[in-house]
Design a protein around this motif. Structure first.
Motif, short mmCIF file in Angstrom:
data_model
loop_
_atom_site.label_atom_id
_atom_site.label_comp_id
_atom_site.label_asym_id
_atom_site.label_seq_id
_atom_site.Cartn_x
_atom_site.Cartn_y
_atom_site.Cartn_z
N SER A 159 0.83 -1.20 0.00
CA SER A 159 0.00 0.00 0.00
C SER A 159 0.87 1.24 0.00
O SER A 159 1.95 1.27 0.59
CB SER A 159 -0.92 0.01 1.23
N GLY A 160 0.38 2.30 -0.67
CA GLY A 160 1.09 3.56 -0.73
C GLY A 160 0.75 4.45 0.44
O GLY A 160 -0.03 4.07 1.33
N GLU A 161 1.31 5.66 0.47
CA GLU A 161 1.11 6.57 1.58
C GLU A 161 -0.35 6.99 1.74
O GLU A 161 -0.80 7.29 2.84
CB GLU A 161 1.99 7.81 1.39
N THR A 180 -3.60 3.59 -1.07
CA THR A 180 -3.89 2.88 -2.32
C THR A 180 -3.17 1.53 -2.32
O THR A 180 -1.99 1.45 -2.01
CB THR A 180 -3.44 3.70 -3.54
#
Length: 199
Positions: free
Chosen positions: A39-41, A44
């Motif tokens: 997962s991104g910051e 997402t």
């Protein structure tokens, strides 16, 4: 969000995998045969597939799973092949997809302040010209206008195109690496022509 990263250098692919694992990604079959998930910051979720392959050879087949790609990112890539070969990647994209190809070298290298050379020492202009000839002899294409023409002929629509000059002052950390890179391409030909390329 699904990413499919391709490079012909296996060590680069392995290095990318190690960096993603250090960033908190985990192995996942959902990402496609040994892929990674994370997962991104902003929360997402990403599925990443890393593949060692010739992307142009892949272009002749159908996309994995029958799905087309919504975005093609090819950084420092578009000038490495004949424009017509690069254009064959476009049918892999979904209708309305975007191809983003930054850092496409257009064959201009200048040294400032420029040295005029003397005696057996070549001028900076001669060194740059020899460097460009070396790139072309290796198969690199230094005329983005020909790339744009090939993409236009394939049915692509240009959204944006512009210059992005790299200016590296002598004190820059990248400066010695760029000088070494230029010299490694130009020096053999300069020596063969009788110039003192080490000066």
């Amino acid at each position: 969000m699904d990413y499919h990263a391709v490079d012909s250098d296996e060590q680069l692919v392995l290095g990318a995998r190690e960096q993603l694992l250090r960033a908190g990604f985990t192995s996942s079959t959902a990402a496609g045969g040994g892929g990674l998930s994370g997962s991104g910051e902003l929360g997402t979720h990403f599925n990443v597939t890393l593949q060692t392959a010739d992307v142009l050879a892949m272009a002749s087949g159908s996309p994995a799973g029958g799905a087309a790609y919504d975005l093609l990112v090819a950084s420092g890539f578009a000038d490495l092949f004949p424009p017509q070969r690069l254009a064959v990647l476009l049918p892999r994209l979904a209708p309305g997809a975007i191809a983003y190809m930054p850092i496409t070298f257009d064959g201009v290298t200048r040294f400032e302040p420029a040295s005029a050379g003397a005696g057996s020492v070549p001028s900076d202009d001669q060194a740059a010209t020899t460097y460009h000839e070396h790139l072309e002899a290796q198969g690199q294409h230094l005329k983005p206008v020909e790339l744009m023409a090939a993409l236009d002929a394939s049915g692509a629509t240009k959204l944006a195109c512009g210059s992005s000059p790299w200016r590296l002052p002598a004190g820059s950390r990248l400066h010695p690496y760029l000088v070494d890179f230029v010299a490694s391409g130009a020096a053999p030909a300069l020596w063969a022509a009788g110039w003192d390329a080490a000066a």
